[in-house]
Design a protein around this motif. Structure first.
Motif, PDB file in Angstrom:
ATOM      1  N   ALA A   1      16.099   4.271   1.899  1.00 39.76           N
ATOM      2  CA  ALA A   1      14.919   4.981   2.404  1.00 39.76           C
ATOM      3  C   ALA A   1      13.847   3.967   2.823  1.00 39.76           C
ATOM      4  O   ALA A   1      13.259   4.080   3.896  1.00 39.76           O
ATOM      5  CB  ALA A   1      14.373   5.929   1.332  1.00 39.76           C
TER       6      ALA A   1
ATOM      7  N   HIS B   1       1.207   7.630  -0.447  1.00 40.32           N
ATOM      8  CA  HIS B   1       2.007   8.530  -1.291  1.00 40.32           C
ATOM      9  C   HIS B   1       1.225   9.221  -2.391  1.00 40.32           C
ATOM     10  O   HIS B   1       1.815   9.935  -3.194  1.00 40.32           O
ATOM     11  CB  HIS B   1       3.202   7.772  -1.876  1.00 40.32           C
TER      12      HIS B   1
ATOM     13  N   LEU C   1      12.098  10.906  -7.121  1.00 43.74           N
ATOM     14  CA  LEU C   1      13.244  10.019  -6.907  1.00 43.74           C
ATOM     15  C   LEU C   1      14.105   9.844  -8.162  1.00 43.74           C
ATOM     16  O   LEU C   1      15.019   9.023  -8.177  1.00 43.74           O
ATOM     17  CB  LEU C   1      12.768   8.633  -6.449  1.00 43.74           C
TER      18      LEU C   1
ATOM     19  N   ILE D   1      17.289   4.570  -2.833  1.00 42.51           N
ATOM     20  CA  ILE D   1      15.851   4.289  -2.659  1.00 42.51           C
ATOM     21  C   ILE D   1      15.680   3.141  -1.656  1.00 42.51           C
ATOM     22  O   ILE D   1      14.836   3.191  -0.755  1.00 42.51           O
ATOM     23  CB  ILE D   1      15.190   3.940  -4.016  1.00 42.51           C
TER      24      ILE D   1
ATOM     25  N   VAL E   1      10.572  -4.035  -6.064  1.00 44.48           N
ATOM     26  CA  VAL E   1       9.874  -2.800  -5.681  1.00 44.48           C
ATOM     27  C   VAL E   1      10.570  -1.599  -6.322  1.00 44.48           C
ATOM     28  O   VAL E   1       9.934  -0.732  -6.925  1.00 44.48           O
ATOM     29  CB  VAL E   1       9.809  -2.642  -4.134  1.00 44.48           C
TER      30      VAL E   1
ATOM     31  N   HIS F   1       0.791  -1.248   0.000  1.00 41.80           N
ATOM     32  CA  HIS F   1       0.000   0.000   0.000  1.00 41.80           C
ATOM     33  C   HIS F   1       0.822   1.297   0.000  1.00 41.80           C
ATOM     34  O   HIS F   1       0.461   2.272   0.638  1.00 41.80           O
ATOM     35  CB  HIS F   1      -1.084  -0.020   1.076  1.00 41.80           C
TER      36      HIS F   1
ATOM     37  N   TRP G   1      17.781   9.672  -7.641  1.00 42.27           N
ATOM     38  CA  TRP G   1      18.280   8.786  -6.586  1.00 42.27           C
ATOM     39  C   TRP G   1      18.819   7.506  -7.220  1.00 42.27           C
ATOM     40  O   TRP G   1      18.286   7.024  -8.221  1.00 42.27           O
ATOM     41  CB  TRP G   1      17.167   8.405  -5.613  1.00 42.27           C
TER      42      TRP G   1
ATOM     43  N   GLN H   1       6.894  17.013  11.726  1.00 40.32           N
ATOM     44  CA  GLN H   1       7.932  16.129  11.169  1.00 40.32           C
ATOM     45  C   GLN H   1       9.323  16.749  11.315  1.00 40.32           C
ATOM     46  O   GLN H   1      10.278  16.087  11.709  1.00 40.32           O
ATOM     47  CB  GLN H   1       7.673  15.917   9.673  1.00 40.32           C
TER      48      GLN H   1
ATOM     49  N   ALA I   1      16.641  11.463   8.976  1.00 35.53           N
ATOM     50  CA  ALA I   1      15.728  10.370   9.320  1.00 35.53           C
ATOM     51  C   ALA I   1      14.345  10.631   8.726  1.00 35.53           C
ATOM     52  O   ALA I   1      13.848  11.752   8.783  1.00 35.53           O
ATOM     53  CB  ALA I   1      15.618  10.249  10.833  1.00 35.53           C
ATOM     54  N   LEU I   2      13.746   9.594   8.144  1.00 33.30           N
ATOM     55  CA  LEU I   2      12.367   9.708   7.684  1.00 33.30           C
ATOM     56  C   LEU I   2      11.439   9.364   8.855  1.00 33.30           C
ATOM     57  O   LEU I   2      11.818   8.637   9.769  1.00 33.30           O
ATOM     58  CB  LEU I   2      12.124   8.773   6.502  1.00 33.30           C
ATOM     59  N   SER I   3      10.235   9.874   8.778  1.00 30.69           N
ATOM     60  CA  SER I   3       9.298   9.716   9.899  1.00 30.69           C
ATOM     61  C   SER I   3       8.373   8.519   9.696  1.00 30.69           C
ATOM     62  O   SER I   3       8.213   8.033   8.586  1.00 30.69           O
ATOM     63  CB  SER I   3       8.462  10.989  10.031  1.00 30.69           C
ATOM     64  N   PRO I   4       7.710   8.057  10.769  1.00 33.56           N
ATOM     65  CA  PRO I   4       6.560   7.177  10.594  1.00 33.56           C
ATOM     66  C   PRO I   4       5.460   7.986   9.882  1.00 33.56           C
ATOM     67  O   PRO I   4       5.604   9.212   9.782  1.00 33.56           O
ATOM     68  CB  PRO I   4       6.134   6.841  12.030  1.00 33.56           C
TER      69      PRO I   4
ATOM     70  N   VAL J   1       3.644  14.384   6.417  1.00 35.79           N
ATOM     71  CA  VAL J   1       3.417  14.593   4.987  1.00 35.79           C
ATOM     72  C   VAL J   1       4.249  13.582   4.209  1.00 35.79           C
ATOM     73  O   VAL J   1       5.452  13.436   4.457  1.00 35.79           O
ATOM     74  CB  VAL J   1       3.789  16.044   4.592  1.00 35.79           C
ATOM     75  N   SER J   2       3.616  12.881   3.262  1.00 31.86           N
ATOM     76  CA  SER J   2       4.339  11.841   2.517  1.00 31.86           C
ATOM     77  C   SER J   2       5.187  12.466   1.402  1.00 31.86           C
ATOM     78  O   SER J   2       4.939  13.593   0.977  1.00 31.86           O
ATOM     79  CB  SER J   2       3.357  10.827   1.936  1.00 31.86           C
ATOM     80  N   ALA J   3       6.192  11.705   0.957  1.00 31.34           N
ATOM     81  CA  ALA J   3       7.163  12.211  -0.018  1.00 31.34           C
ATOM     82  C   ALA J   3       6.732  11.898  -1.449  1.00 31.34           C
ATOM     83  O   ALA J   3       5.915  11.009  -1.688  1.00 31.34           O
ATOM     84  CB  ALA J   3       8.529  11.588   0.269  1.00 31.34           C
TER      85      ALA J   3
ATOM     86  N   SER K   1      16.812   9.243   4.447  1.00 34.61           N
ATOM     87  CA  SER K   1      16.641   9.935   3.179  1.00 34.61           C
ATOM     88  C   SER K   1      18.003  10.102   2.487  1.00 34.61           C
ATOM     89  O   SER K   1      19.044   9.930   3.112  1.00 34.61           O
ATOM     90  CB  SER K   1      15.981  11.290   3.404  1.00 34.61           C
TER      91      SER K   1
HETATM   92  C1  HEC Z   1       1.737   4.318   6.072  1.00 36.19           C
HETATM   93  C2  HEC Z   1       2.187   5.280   5.085  1.00 36.19           C
HETATM   94  C3  HEC Z   1       3.311   4.916   4.152  1.00 36.19           C
HETATM   95  C4  HEC Z   1       3.485   3.748   3.438  1.00 36.19           C
HETATM   96  C5  HEC Z   1       2.625   2.496   3.455  1.00 36.19           C
HETATM   97  C6  HEC Z   1       4.648   3.932   2.623  1.00 36.19           C
HETATM   98  N1  HEC Z   1       5.194   5.158   2.859  1.00 36.19           N
HETATM   99 FE1  HEC Z   1       6.899   5.904   2.005  1.00 36.19          FE
HETATM  100  N2  HEC Z   1       6.796   7.550   3.212  1.00 36.19           N
HETATM  101  C7  HEC Z   1       5.725   7.877   4.033  1.00 36.19           C
HETATM  102  C8  HEC Z   1       5.973   9.190   4.625  1.00 36.19           C
HETATM  103  C9  HEC Z   1       5.043   9.926   5.576  1.00 36.19           C
HETATM  104  C10 HEC Z   1       7.224   9.630   4.136  1.00 36.19           C
HETATM  105  C11 HEC Z   1       7.942  10.949   4.460  1.00 36.19           C
HETATM  106  C12 HEC Z   1       8.763  10.825   5.702  1.00 36.19           C
HETATM  107  C13 HEC Z   1       9.529  12.072   6.040  1.00 36.19           C
HETATM  108  O1  HEC Z   1       9.656  12.974   5.212  1.00 36.19           O
HETATM  109  O2  HEC Z   1      10.028  12.141   7.167  1.00 36.19           O
HETATM  110  C14 HEC Z   1       7.719   8.567   3.258  1.00 36.19           C
HETATM  111  C15 HEC Z   1       8.957   8.595   2.593  1.00 36.19           C
HETATM  112  C16 HEC Z   1       9.349   7.697   1.609  1.00 36.19           C
HETATM  113  C17 HEC Z   1      10.576   7.801   0.833  1.00 36.19           C
HETATM  114  C18 HEC Z   1      11.641   8.871   0.992  1.00 36.19           C
HETATM  115  C19 HEC Z   1      11.515   9.906  -0.066  1.00 36.19           C
HETATM  116  C20 HEC Z   1      12.159  11.234   0.240  1.00 36.19           C
HETATM  117  O3  HEC Z   1      12.122  12.136  -0.630  1.00 36.19           O
HETATM  118  O4  HEC Z   1      12.689  11.430   1.345  1.00 36.19           O
HETATM  119  C21 HEC Z   1      10.556   6.760  -0.069  1.00 36.19           C
HETATM  120  C22 HEC Z   1      11.613   6.421  -1.105  1.00 36.19           C
HETATM  121  C23 HEC Z   1       9.327   6.014   0.145  1.00 36.19           C
HETATM  122  N3  HEC Z   1       8.624   6.607   1.169  1.00 36.19           N
HETATM  123  C24 HEC Z   1       8.935   4.916  -0.608  1.00 36.19           C
HETATM  124  C25 HEC Z   1       7.864   4.078  -0.270  1.00 36.19           C
HETATM  125  C26 HEC Z   1       7.564   2.834  -0.926  1.00 36.19           C
HETATM  126  C27 HEC Z   1       8.276   2.297  -2.160  1.00 36.19           C
HETATM  127  C28 HEC Z   1       6.511   2.267  -0.252  1.00 36.19           C
HETATM  128  C29 HEC Z   1       5.887   0.907  -0.478  1.00 36.19           C
HETATM  129  C30 HEC Z   1       6.816  -0.220  -0.543  1.00 36.19           C
HETATM  130  C31 HEC Z   1       6.142   3.184   0.817  1.00 36.19           C
HETATM  131  N4  HEC Z   1       6.976   4.277   0.765  1.00 36.19           N
HETATM  132  C32 HEC Z   1       5.111   2.969   1.722  1.00 36.19           C
HETATM  133  C33 HEC Z   1       4.612   7.098   4.262  1.00 36.19           C
HETATM  134  C34 HEC Z   1       4.402   5.803   3.782  1.00 36.19           C
END
Ligand code: HEC
Ligand code: HEC
Length: 301
Positions: A241, A188, A230, A238, A273, A183, A233, A293, A252-255, A218-220, A247
């Motif tokens: 991450a 995203h 990306l 990738i 993937v 998912h 990258w 964040q 650090a990326l967040s939950p 906020v998602s990326a 990143s």
């Molecule tokens: C439950 C929500 C969620 C799911 C599921 C999720 N992500 Fe994310 N993802 C995020 C969030 C929120 C961030 C931003 C975090 C931050 O900036 O601190 C992120 C960041 C990233 C980044 C870093 C990009 C950057 O510019 O820093 C990548 C790459 C990424 N996600 C890929 C994926 C991929 C591929 C999948 C599936 C395999 C996935 N994510 C599933 C929420 C999610």
């Protein structure tokens, strides 16, 4: 003489078929454990969490994680085999319908935010494996408050259950992981003002995931746009991450990105993937992380 030979052969068959079935069951459980604790990451929502969002040991899959958005106020369900507060009395079919169609035996609709549109694409084999595994996790007695929704809800259409593509086709299999299991796009892809995923911006990020007022992630942008996504990258960046939550610039990326589950993915699945993510059409969308964040997970903003 002939009859004895036939009987002996039948008896022999019966003897070998029992271990064969046990082996099938073993393989099913192994696949289910891999999916749930790896790419599918059910526990990212269904594990009980402490105030700092860390998982509470011993309360895996027992639910109660609170997500409070404008359009809903939900507590994730207890999906352990506990007969009173979990899903111990549900049949396999009932659990499968809840996962892939978002409907419970008593007719409640359980999404959003559960990633039911993704799970609707899950193969019959994989959803059966997930159910088989969930039956083996420790039962935890945990009564969860009721969820409420301020939007109309609808079950997904009956799932087709088509088999997953052959893993030798990396992009297709990666696509299956991303769109049927992990998912990625639920988090995203931004939403239209009408509250539907904006299909012209798949993967473009900027979607604010709110756990509680003021706690927003906020998602990326994970499209192949070179400036805001990306596109620039490397594969390794990738991967880092996805599995380490680091990143490209080292912050650090967040939950709620489920790194701790994704890090259990096999190298082959992770490769697939990344191969698929590289094919996501570029969308220019510069994402600004939330104040929360930036403060809680400091980085380049
Ligand atoms: C439950 C929500 C969620 C799911 C599921 C999720 N992500 Fe994310 N993802 C995020 C969030 C929120 C961030 C931003 C975090 C931050 O900036 O601190 C992120 C960041 C990233 C980044 C870093 C990009 C950057 O510019 O820093 C990548 C790459 C990424 N996600 C890929 C994926 C991929 C591929 C999948 C599936 C395999 C996935 N994510 C599933 C929420 C999610
Ligand atoms: C993004 C968060 C999220 C993810 C990921 C998620 N769920 Fe859920 N799930 C929920 C919420 C929230 C509820 C409760 C909704 C309600 O009660 O209206 C729920 C309810 C359920 C229910 C119904 C149980 C009951 O007693 O009503 C089952 C079964 C379930 N989830 C299984 C799963 C499985 C298996 C996975 C992984 C394949 C999964 N969920 C992934 C959020 C999630």
């Amino acid at each position: 003489m002939k009859l004895t030979v036939v009987l002996a052969a039948v008896a022999g068959l019966a003897l070998v078929s029992i271990p064969a079935r046990a082996q099938d069951q073993d393989a099913l459980l192994k696949r289910g454990a891999y999916l749930v604790n790896g790419p599918v990451a059910c526990g990212n929502c269904h594990n009980a969490r402490a105030e700092d969002l860390s998982f509470i040991p011993g309360k895996e899959f027992s639910g109660g994680f609170h997500i409070q958005e404008e359009i809903f106020d939900v507590y994730t369900a207890n999906i352990t085999p506990d007969p009173d507060t979990g899903i111990g009395t549900w049949t396999d079919e009932q659990i499968i319908t809840a996962i892939r169609e978002g409907k419970t035996p008593d007719g409640r609709i359980i999404w959003p935010p559960m990633a039911v549109p993704t799970y609707n694409n899950m193969s019959d084999d994989d959803v059966k494996a997930i159910v088989a595994y969930l039956r083996t996790v420790p039962a935890v007695h945990n009564e969860v408050p009721e969820s409420t929704y301020k939007i109309p809800q609808q079950a997904m259409p009956p799932a087709k259950g088509a088999p997953a593509p052959d893993p030798s086709d990396k992009v297709a299999y990666g696509g299956y992981i991303v769109t049927a299991l992990a998912h990625c796009f639920e988090c995203h892809t931004p939403f239209t003002p009408e509250g539907m995923p904006d299909m012209t911006k798949v993967g473009a990020g900027g979607f604010p995931i709110q756990l509680a007022p003021g706690i927003v992630f906020v998602s990326a942008n994970i499209t192949s746009d070179p400036e805001t996504g990306l596109g620039n990258w490397t594969d390794d960046e990738i991967k880092k991450a996805i599995v380490d939550g680091a990143s490209k610039d080292g912050h650090a990326l967040s939950p709620p990105m489920p790194f701790s589950f994704f890090k259990n993915m096999t190298p082959e699945d992770l490769d697939a993937v990344v191969a698929y993510v590289r094919t996501i059409p570029p969308v220019v969308n510069k994402v600004e992380r939330s104040d929360f964040q930036k403060k809680a997970f400091p980085g380049a903003g």
